[in-house]
Design a protein around this motif. Structure first.
Motif, short mmCIF file in Angstrom:
data_model
loop_
_atom_site.label_atom_id
_atom_site.label_comp_id
_atom_site.label_asym_id
_atom_site.label_seq_id
_atom_site.Cartn_x
_atom_site.Cartn_y
_atom_site.Cartn_z
N GLU A 25 0.91 -1.13 -0.06
CA GLU A 25 0.02 -0.02 0.14
C GLU A 25 0.93 1.42 -0.06
O GLU A 25 1.80 1.34 0.69
CB GLU A 25 -0.93 -0.02 1.38
CG GLU A 25 -1.96 -1.10 1.44
CD GLU A 25 -2.81 -1.39 0.45
OE1 GLU A 25 -3.55 -0.13 -0.04
OE2 GLU A 25 -3.37 -2.33 -0.11
N SER A 26 0.58 2.16 -0.98
CA SER A 26 1.43 3.45 -1.13
C SER A 26 1.41 4.28 -0.02
O SER A 26 2.49 4.72 0.46
CB SER A 26 1.07 4.18 -2.30
OG SER A 26 -0.31 4.59 -2.12
N ARG A 110 -6.74 -6.07 1.58
CA ARG A 110 -7.23 -4.60 1.54
C ARG A 110 -8.41 -4.15 2.66
O ARG A 110 -8.29 -3.04 2.90
CB ARG A 110 -8.40 -4.70 0.17
CG ARG A 110 -8.99 -3.25 -0.14
CD ARG A 110 -9.56 -3.41 -1.55
NE ARG A 110 -8.09 -3.38 -2.47
CZ ARG A 110 -8.18 -3.42 -3.96
NH1 ARG A 110 -9.46 -3.84 -4.37
NH2 ARG A 110 -7.24 -3.48 -4.67
N ALA A 113 -5.70 -3.27 5.31
CA ALA A 113 -5.20 -1.92 5.33
C ALA A 113 -6.16 -0.82 5.42
O ALA A 113 -5.79 0.09 5.95
CB ALA A 113 -4.96 -1.82 3.58
N ASP A 114 -7.37 -0.85 5.05
CA ASP A 114 -8.51 -0.13 5.37
C ASP A 114 -8.72 -0.11 6.93
O ASP A 114 -8.94 1.15 7.49
CB ASP A 114 -9.79 -0.55 4.61
CG ASP A 114 -10.91 0.81 4.86
OD1 ASP A 114 -10.66 1.71 4.56
OD2 ASP A 114 -11.95 0.28 5.25
N ARG A 117 -5.88 2.49 8.42
CA ARG A 117 -6.19 3.85 7.98
C ARG A 117 -7.35 4.29 8.94
O ARG A 117 -7.27 5.41 9.45
CB ARG A 117 -6.78 4.08 6.57
CG ARG A 117 -5.59 3.65 5.89
CD ARG A 117 -6.10 3.52 4.23
NE ARG A 117 -5.24 3.22 3.24
CZ ARG A 117 -5.29 2.43 2.58
NH1 ARG A 117 -6.58 1.32 2.76
NH2 ARG A 117 -4.36 1.77 1.64
#
Length: 202
Positions: A25-26, A110, A113-114, A117
């Motif tokens: 993930e960037s 995904r 990662a969410d 955040r």
């Protein structure tokens, strides 16, 4: 500006896989990895991560105790518990210890990662199935002393040995064990330990 992450998991393979996935993930950057719970605070003080992803069961200090230590010593670092053990009692204890999120390890990359955040933003992220189970049976009926006696009993030993270890009278130890057996709906202390561990009460 990327979100700096600290990973704590005693299984090197799992830790490496998580790091590889999150580094794709960037906006996420794994800045530290540790394999023990008692290394979490030192790593956080050294690397100043924004979010710590902690496993529950680790040597030295479990992830819930490590979350509480982080809240006290590195309050700027938010905690996301990522564990194989989706036990209702763990979720309750993790939130009480200051964790912002609790997800299981088979969460898709995904979504994980969410979750990172969202926790970074100060939002709560909880595995929905686990949240439902916690509402129904996540509150431990055991007192702090009963939990302490059951933890000691898990290692085995006579009531006299437990009493000496915990600085209690033998009668008091027996009373606490009896109460714990009743509250877990079991008939022996070994069963009481197993049920309490399965539900995440210990």
């Amino acid at each position: 500006m990327s979100i700096k992450l600290l990973l704590a998991d005693d299984q090197a393979l799992v830790r490496g896989a998580l790091a590889a996935l999150l580094d794709l993930e960037s906006d996420l950057d794994v800045v530290a990895e540790v394999g023990r719970g008692d290394e979490v605070v030192a790593a956080a003080l050294e690397h100043s991560p924004d979010v710590a992803l902690l496993d529950v069961e680790m040597p030295g200090l479990d992830g819930i105790a490590a979350a509480a230590a982080l809240r006290e010593q590195v309050p700027s670092c938010r905690v996301l518990i990522v564990t194989t053990f989706g036990r209702p009692g763990y979720l309750r204890r993790a939130i009480d210890a200051g964790a912002y999120g609790f997800v299981v390890k088979d969460t898709p990359a995904r979504q994980l990662a969410d979750a990172v955040r969202r926790v970074h933003l100060g939002l709560r992220v909880v595995d929905p199935t686990l949240a439902t189970e916690t509402l129904t049976d996540g509150v431990s009926p055991l007192t702090a002393r009963e939990q302490q006696v059951l933890r000691a009993a898990a290692a085995g030993g006579t009531a006299a040995r437990l009493a000496a270890q915990l600085h209690l009278s033998e009668g008091t130890v027996r009373n606490h064990l009896s109460a714990a057996i009743g509250k877990t709906g079991t008939t022996t202390r070994a069963e009481a330990v197993r049920v309490a561990q399965d539900r995440g009460w210990l």
